[in-house]
Design a protein around this motif. Structure first.
Motif, PDB file in Angstrom:
ATOM      1  N   HIS A 193      -3.001  13.899  29.320  1.00 39.55           N
ATOM      2  CA  HIS A 193      -3.163  15.295  28.939  1.00 39.55           C
ATOM      3  C   HIS A 193      -4.156  15.993  29.863  1.00 39.55           C
ATOM      4  O   HIS A 193      -3.888  17.062  30.399  1.00 39.55           O
ATOM      5  N   VAL A 194      -5.310  15.344  30.072  1.00 38.76           N
ATOM      6  CA  VAL A 194      -6.350  15.950  30.921  1.00 38.76           C
ATOM      7  C   VAL A 194      -5.907  15.988  32.392  1.00 38.76           C
ATOM      8  O   VAL A 194      -6.119  16.993  33.082  1.00 38.76           O
ATOM      9  N   ALA A 239      -3.646  18.906  32.850  1.00 46.47           N
ATOM     10  CA  ALA A 239      -4.412  20.163  32.857  1.00 46.47           C
ATOM     11  C   ALA A 239      -5.136  20.348  34.190  1.00 46.47           C
ATOM     12  O   ALA A 239      -5.117  21.435  34.769  1.00 46.47           O
ATOM     13  N   VAL A 264      -4.157  23.582  36.383  1.00 42.35           N
ATOM     14  CA  VAL A 264      -5.161  24.647  36.485  1.00 42.35           C
ATOM     15  C   VAL A 264      -5.888  24.598  37.829  1.00 42.35           C
ATOM     16  O   VAL A 264      -6.127  25.621  38.459  1.00 42.35           O
ATOM     17  N   GLY A 270      -0.155  16.480  23.601  1.00 44.59           N
ATOM     18  CA  GLY A 270      -0.977  17.263  22.679  1.00 44.59           C
ATOM     19  C   GLY A 270      -0.522  17.120  21.232  1.00 44.59           C
ATOM     20  O   GLY A 270      -1.332  16.855  20.331  1.00 44.59           O
ATOM     21  N   TYR A 271       0.805  17.238  20.991  1.00 45.28           N
ATOM     22  CA  TYR A 271       1.310  17.146  19.619  1.00 45.28           C
ATOM     23  C   TYR A 271       1.179  15.723  19.070  1.00 45.28           C
ATOM     24  O   TYR A 271       0.840  15.534  17.903  1.00 45.28           O
ATOM     25  N   MET A 324      -1.176  13.677  19.864  1.00 46.96           N
ATOM     26  CA  MET A 324      -2.604  13.528  19.520  1.00 46.96           C
ATOM     27  C   MET A 324      -2.957  14.290  18.239  1.00 46.96           C
ATOM     28  O   MET A 324      -3.757  13.815  17.436  1.00 46.96           O
ATOM     29  N   PHE A 331      -4.758  12.053  15.768  1.00 47.00           N
ATOM     30  CA  PHE A 331      -6.180  12.279  15.482  1.00 47.00           C
ATOM     31  C   PHE A 331      -6.406  12.993  14.151  1.00 47.00           C
ATOM     32  O   PHE A 331      -7.393  12.752  13.463  1.00 47.00           O
ATOM     33  N   TYR A 332      -5.479  13.969  13.819  1.00 43.80           N
ATOM     34  CA  TYR A 332      -5.744  14.846  12.665  1.00 43.80           C
ATOM     35  C   TYR A 332      -4.657  14.814  11.607  1.00 43.80           C
ATOM     36  O   TYR A 332      -4.696  15.616  10.670  1.00 43.80           O
ATOM     37  N   MET A 387      -6.174  26.055  21.544  1.00 44.21           N
ATOM     38  CA  MET A 387      -5.592  25.400  22.710  1.00 44.21           C
ATOM     39  C   MET A 387      -4.062  25.427  22.637  1.00 44.21           C
ATOM     40  O   MET A 387      -3.377  25.681  23.629  1.00 44.21           O
ATOM     41  N   ASN A 388      -3.531  25.177  21.453  1.00 44.78           N
ATOM     42  CA  ASN A 388      -2.085  25.186  21.265  1.00 44.78           C
ATOM     43  C   ASN A 388      -1.508  26.571  21.533  1.00 44.78           C
ATOM     44  O   ASN A 388      -0.552  26.724  22.291  1.00 44.78           O
ATOM     45  N   VAL A 426      -8.848  27.733  28.378  1.00 44.07           N
ATOM     46  CA  VAL A 426      -8.377  26.622  27.540  1.00 44.07           C
ATOM     47  C   VAL A 426      -9.180  25.354  27.829  1.00 44.07           C
ATOM     48  O   VAL A 426      -9.557  24.632  26.910  1.00 44.07           O
ATOM     49  N   ALA A 478     -11.210  23.447  25.100  1.00 46.81           N
ATOM     50  CA  ALA A 478     -10.868  22.043  24.829  1.00 46.81           C
ATOM     51  C   ALA A 478     -12.103  21.157  24.911  1.00 46.81           C
ATOM     52  O   ALA A 478     -12.296  20.273  24.075  1.00 46.81           O
ATOM     53  N   ALA A 479     -12.943  21.402  25.932  1.00 48.92           N
ATOM     54  CA  ALA A 479     -14.102  20.524  26.153  1.00 48.92           C
ATOM     55  C   ALA A 479     -15.258  20.852  25.218  1.00 48.92           C
ATOM     56  O   ALA A 479     -15.943  19.954  24.738  1.00 48.92           O
ATOM     57  N   ARG A 531     -15.220  21.409  20.044  1.00 50.58           N
ATOM     58  CA  ARG A 531     -15.656  20.568  18.920  1.00 50.58           C
ATOM     59  C   ARG A 531     -17.134  20.790  18.609  1.00 50.58           C
ATOM     60  O   ARG A 531     -17.608  20.410  17.537  1.00 50.58           O
TER      61      ARG A 531
END
Ligand code: HEM
Length: 153
Positions: free
Chosen positions: A10-11, A14, A18, A67-68, A70, A74-75, A88-89, A143, A147-148, A151
């Protein structure tokens, strides 16, 4: 697939997308404009996009897929995901739609105009791409920050 591999893919996606847009917009664009005549410059950009866009296609597939996965790993779904994931989404989907518009509309017409040496038309299409890639570069940087840092906010 272990989470650390998902997050790494994912990273990486990105960073390549980017980072590539940032280099094209901030470094290559003004240098080419200052040094190259329109026909040479327009051919250069067709060459640059034709090499960069396959990586962007990989990123626009990898980012939502990893992403999805994760989000559910994760959640256990979006309802439990923190706000920064929703941001982010949302911005990620806008970036992907902008890219697909670039690819299927002005980029396609840029290639046609360069092939038929219609430089004024090619210049117009390159301008459209410049504005859309500029927008996506700013969104991408936002983004990555969200993302970073999200949290901790
Ligand atoms: C398209 C929909 C997207 C979804 C569903 C999504 C989802 C996620 C999730 C679940 C994480 C892990 C967060 C955690 O560890 O709690 C993450 C991390 C990350 N995402 Fe996304 N993402 C998407 C698009 C993007 C885009 C477009 C970018 C950049 C342009 C991006 C950049 C990042 C970065 C840099 C991290 C790592 C953050 C860190 O661990 O410090 N994501 N993403």
């Amino acid at each position: 697939m272990p989470s650390y591999i998902l997050l790494a893919l994912h990273v990486l996606a990105a960073v390549i997308w980017v980072g590539g847009m940032f280099f094209a917009y901030v470094v290559l664009r003004p240098t080419a404009a200052a040094q190259l005549e329109p026909p040479v410059r327009l051919k250069l950009w067709v060459g640059v996009f034709s090499r960069f866009f396959p990586y962007v296609w990989a990123a626009v597939i990898l980012l939502p897929v990893t992403g999805y996965i994760m989000v559910f790993d994760f959640y256990q779904g979006f309802e439990n995901a923190p706000r920064f994931i929703h941001t982010m989404n949302g911005l990620g989907i806008v970036m992907i739609l902008l890219y697909m518009h670039v690819f299927f509309a002005p980029y396609k017409r840029l290639k046609q105009a360069v092939a038929s040496e219609n430089w004024p038309e090619a210049g117009k299409k390159l301008n459209q791409i410049r504005m859309l890639v500029g927008t996506n570069t700013v969104l991408g940087l936002i983004v990555v920050i969200v993302a970073a840092a999200g949290r901790y906010l």
